[in-house]
Design an enzyme around this catalytic site. Structure first.
Site, PDB file in Angstrom:
ATOM      1  N   SER A  15     -19.179  18.620  -7.832  1.00 13.43           N
ATOM      2  CA  SER A  15     -19.582  17.132  -8.484  1.00 13.43           C
ATOM      3  C   SER A  15     -21.068  17.489  -8.338  1.00 13.43           C
ATOM      4  O   SER A  15     -21.982  18.309  -8.461  1.00 13.43           O
ATOM      5  CB  SER A  15     -19.317  16.899  -6.885  1.00 13.43           C
ATOM      6  OG  SER A  15     -20.753  15.562  -6.766  1.00 13.43           O
ATOM      7  N   LYS A  66     -10.832   7.545  -0.744  1.00 14.59           N
ATOM      8  CA  LYS A  66     -11.247   6.864  -0.888  1.00 14.59           C
ATOM      9  C   LYS A  66     -10.359   5.414  -0.210  1.00 14.59           C
ATOM     10  O   LYS A  66     -11.199   5.034   0.607  1.00 14.59           O
ATOM     11  CB  LYS A  66     -11.948   6.228  -2.035  1.00 14.59           C
ATOM     12  CG  LYS A  66     -13.022   7.274  -2.827  1.00 14.59           C
ATOM     13  CD  LYS A  66     -13.830   6.611  -3.882  1.00 14.59           C
ATOM     14  CE  LYS A  66     -14.325   7.094  -4.541  1.00 14.59           C
ATOM     15  NZ  LYS A  66     -14.918   6.503  -5.895  1.00 14.59           N
ATOM     16  N   ASP A 102     -20.357   1.929  -5.463  1.00 10.70           N
ATOM     17  CA  ASP A 102     -19.659   2.064  -6.633  1.00 10.70           C
ATOM     18  C   ASP A 102     -20.090   1.320  -7.445  1.00 10.70           C
ATOM     19  O   ASP A 102     -20.736   0.989  -8.243  1.00 10.70           O
ATOM     20  CB  ASP A 102     -18.293   2.636  -6.924  1.00 10.70           C
ATOM     21  CG  ASP A 102     -17.845   4.151  -6.129  1.00 10.70           C
ATOM     22  OD1 ASP A 102     -18.687   5.167  -6.361  1.00 10.70           O
ATOM     23  OD2 ASP A 102     -16.501   4.613  -5.655  1.00 10.70           O
ATOM     24  N   GLY A 128      -9.344  -2.194 -17.694  1.00  5.47           N
ATOM     25  CA  GLY A 128      -9.029  -1.555 -16.472  1.00  5.47           C
ATOM     26  C   GLY A 128      -8.477  -2.411 -15.281  1.00  5.47           C
ATOM     27  O   GLY A 128      -9.149  -2.769 -14.811  1.00  5.47           O
ATOM     28  N   ARG A 157      -0.746  -4.778 -12.587  1.00  3.09           N
ATOM     29  CA  ARG A 157      -2.578  -4.558 -11.750  1.00  3.09           C
ATOM     30  C   ARG A 157      -3.433  -5.381 -11.664  1.00  3.09           C
ATOM     31  O   ARG A 157      -4.459  -5.383 -10.986  1.00  3.09           O
ATOM     32  CB  ARG A 157      -2.356  -2.928 -11.857  1.00  3.09           C
ATOM     33  CG  ARG A 157      -1.645  -2.421 -11.996  1.00  3.09           C
ATOM     34  CD  ARG A 157      -2.032  -0.318 -12.071  1.00  3.09           C
ATOM     35  NE  ARG A 157      -2.935   0.435 -11.634  1.00  3.09           N
ATOM     36  CZ  ARG A 157      -3.451   0.919 -10.746  1.00  3.09           C
ATOM     37  NH1 ARG A 157      -3.600   1.828 -13.137  1.00  3.09           N
ATOM     38  NH2 ARG A 157      -4.378   1.585 -10.390  1.00  3.09           N
TER      39      ARG A 157
HETATM   40  P1  ATR Z   1      -9.715   4.877 -11.415  1.00  5.43           P
HETATM   41  O1  ATR Z   1      -9.320   4.890 -10.348  1.00  5.43           O
HETATM   42  O2  ATR Z   1     -10.763   5.953 -11.825  1.00  5.43           O
HETATM   43  O3  ATR Z   1      -9.675   3.598 -12.021  1.00  5.43           O
HETATM   44  P2  ATR Z   1      -6.532   4.424 -12.171  1.00  5.43           P
HETATM   45  O4  ATR Z   1      -6.770   3.987 -10.576  1.00  5.43           O
HETATM   46  O5  ATR Z   1      -6.201   5.945 -12.338  1.00  5.43           O
HETATM   47  O6  ATR Z   1      -8.248   5.526 -11.874  1.00  5.43           O
HETATM   48  O7  ATR Z   1      -6.857   3.387 -13.127  1.00  5.43           O
HETATM   49  C1  ATR Z   1      -7.263   3.684 -14.638  1.00  5.43           C
HETATM   50  C2  ATR Z   1      -7.239   2.477 -15.304  1.00  5.43           C
HETATM   51  O8  ATR Z   1      -6.987   3.362 -16.892  1.00  5.43           O
HETATM   52  C3  ATR Z   1      -5.569   1.861 -15.221  1.00  5.43           C
HETATM   53  O9  ATR Z   1      -6.298   1.167 -15.620  1.00  5.43           O
HETATM   54  C4  ATR Z   1      -5.109   1.864 -16.237  1.00  5.43           C
HETATM   55  O10 ATR Z   1      -4.027   0.794 -16.729  1.00  5.43           O
HETATM   56  P3  ATR Z   1      -2.775   1.280 -16.138  1.00  5.43           P
HETATM   57  O11 ATR Z   1      -3.348   0.301 -15.458  1.00  5.43           O
HETATM   58  O12 ATR Z   1      -2.199   0.693 -16.974  1.00  5.43           O
HETATM   59  O13 ATR Z   1      -1.738   2.511 -16.151  1.00  5.43           O
HETATM   60  C5  ATR Z   1      -5.606   2.700 -17.319  1.00  5.43           C
HETATM   61  N1  ATR Z   1      -5.189   3.555 -18.266  1.00  5.43           N
HETATM   62  C6  ATR Z   1      -5.639   5.032 -18.253  1.00  5.43           C
HETATM   63  N2  ATR Z   1      -5.489   5.468 -19.541  1.00  5.43           N
HETATM   64  C7  ATR Z   1      -4.956   4.367 -20.815  1.00  5.43           C
HETATM   65  C8  ATR Z   1      -4.243   3.850 -21.390  1.00  5.43           C
HETATM   66  N3  ATR Z   1      -4.600   5.409 -22.311  1.00  5.43           N
HETATM   67  N4  ATR Z   1      -4.430   2.804 -22.494  1.00  5.43           N
HETATM   68  C9  ATR Z   1      -4.961   1.596 -21.503  1.00  5.43           C
HETATM   69  N5  ATR Z   1      -5.005   1.920 -20.150  1.00  5.43           N
HETATM   70  C10 ATR Z   1      -5.014   2.888 -19.336  1.00  5.43           C
END
Ligand code: ATR
Length: 282
Positions: A15, A66, A102, A128, A157
């Protein structure tokens, strides 16, 4: 005796938080230390009980705890409670009080970099819908953004994230393709997924061919130093915001909570970026 802060997470060894908080302590002329309390899931309960016995003033919480930390807290502030996640615990009179810095750290980094931004008039697109997006969505909604649309690969989501809106927030869930087509509707685009992160640096979640001139494109990914989407944004004349400020300002807000002081952290962002460019020892 100085402050004692720390970080609970797993893995947590690499970290950047100790380096960042040591900079704040130095800058503010305070004595103290920031320790990593690396905690594997099988010992979380015991480790937290042991931490209650230590004279810690506050600690950060990172992946994967978290959400899991919440039952161990005496109170959770209303913003962290809406987001459903805590990244900062302040110990006050022996009570553990949970906060989340955050998303607010993201908003602060945005207004520090672009002080002319009027969030009350900013139309936002969030790419996302994971944990990082939740905090940013709610912080932008509370800051008054009138439109916050969400584009995510998995629509359900996106719908779950939309539930975090404030009464005045207009919010739609779009496919990534639709978002790409309608990109000129937005003043601020916030990339919150891991797409484009080292080692898959060529990854880019959408094309920016329709981005509005002078829109702000931001990416919370901070490795590589400049992600593919930010390179394209620059080439198309948009303004950019990388993830370094968010990282520093979420820490600054935690530090401010623990010490009840104000930290002006732009110089720490610059120092952090110099370290990232030079080597990776910070
Ligand atoms: P974090 O807590 O870091 O935000 P997470 O909860 O795993 O991590 O969320 C990752 C995000 O990246 C999600 O919105 C995911 O889309 P999905 O909800 O469809 O899974 C998105 N994501 C990760 N890899 C992806 C990819 N290759 N293409 C499109 N979206 C992606």
């Amino acid at each position: 005796m100085g402050y004692l802060f720390g970080l609970v997470g797993y893995p947590a060894k690499h970290s950047k938080s100790p380096w960042i908080h040591e900079q704040f302590l130095k800058k503010q002329g305070e004595q103290g230390a920031y320790r990593i309390f690396e905690t594997s899931p099988d010992v979380l309960k015991d480790k937290l009980q042991a931490l209650k016995m230590v004279e810690v003033d506050g600690f950060n919480v990172t992946v994967p705890y978290k959400e899991e930390i919440i039952p161990y807290l005496d109170e959770v502030d209303s913003y962290a409670s809406s987001v459903g996640a805590v990244n900062t615990v302040h110990v006050q009179d022996g009570k553990w009080i949970g906060y989340n810095t955050d998303g607010k750290g993201y908003v602060r980094s945005l207004v520090e970099e672009y002080p002319d931004t009027n969030l009350n008039k900013t139309r936002v697109l969030i790419l996302g819908a994971g944990g990082a997006a939740r905090g940013i969505y709610r912080a932008l909604a509370e800051a008054g953004a009138p439109v916050i649309d969400i584009a995510n690969r998995t629509a359900s989501r996106g719908e779950a994230l939309r539930k975090l809106r404030c009464e005045s927030t207009e919010s739609s869930v779009l496919s990534l393709e639709k978002a790409e087509e309608g990109l000129s509707n937005y003043d601020l685009i916030v990339q919150t997924t891991s797409v484009g992160m080292t080692p898959d640096e060529s990854g880019q979640i959408i094309s920016l061919r329709n981005v509005k001139h002078n829109a702000i494109v931001s990416d919370i990914v901070y490795k590589p130093f400049e992600t593919s989407i930010l390179k394209e944004a620059k080439n198309r004349g948009a303004r950019v915001l990388n993830g370094h400020g968010m990282l520093i300002y979420q820490a600054a807000l935690a530090f401010e909570q623990w010490t009840e002081t104000f930290v002006e952290a732009n110089d720490i962002v610059t120092k952090f970026e110099q370290q990232l460019k030079g080597d990776t020892t910070c």
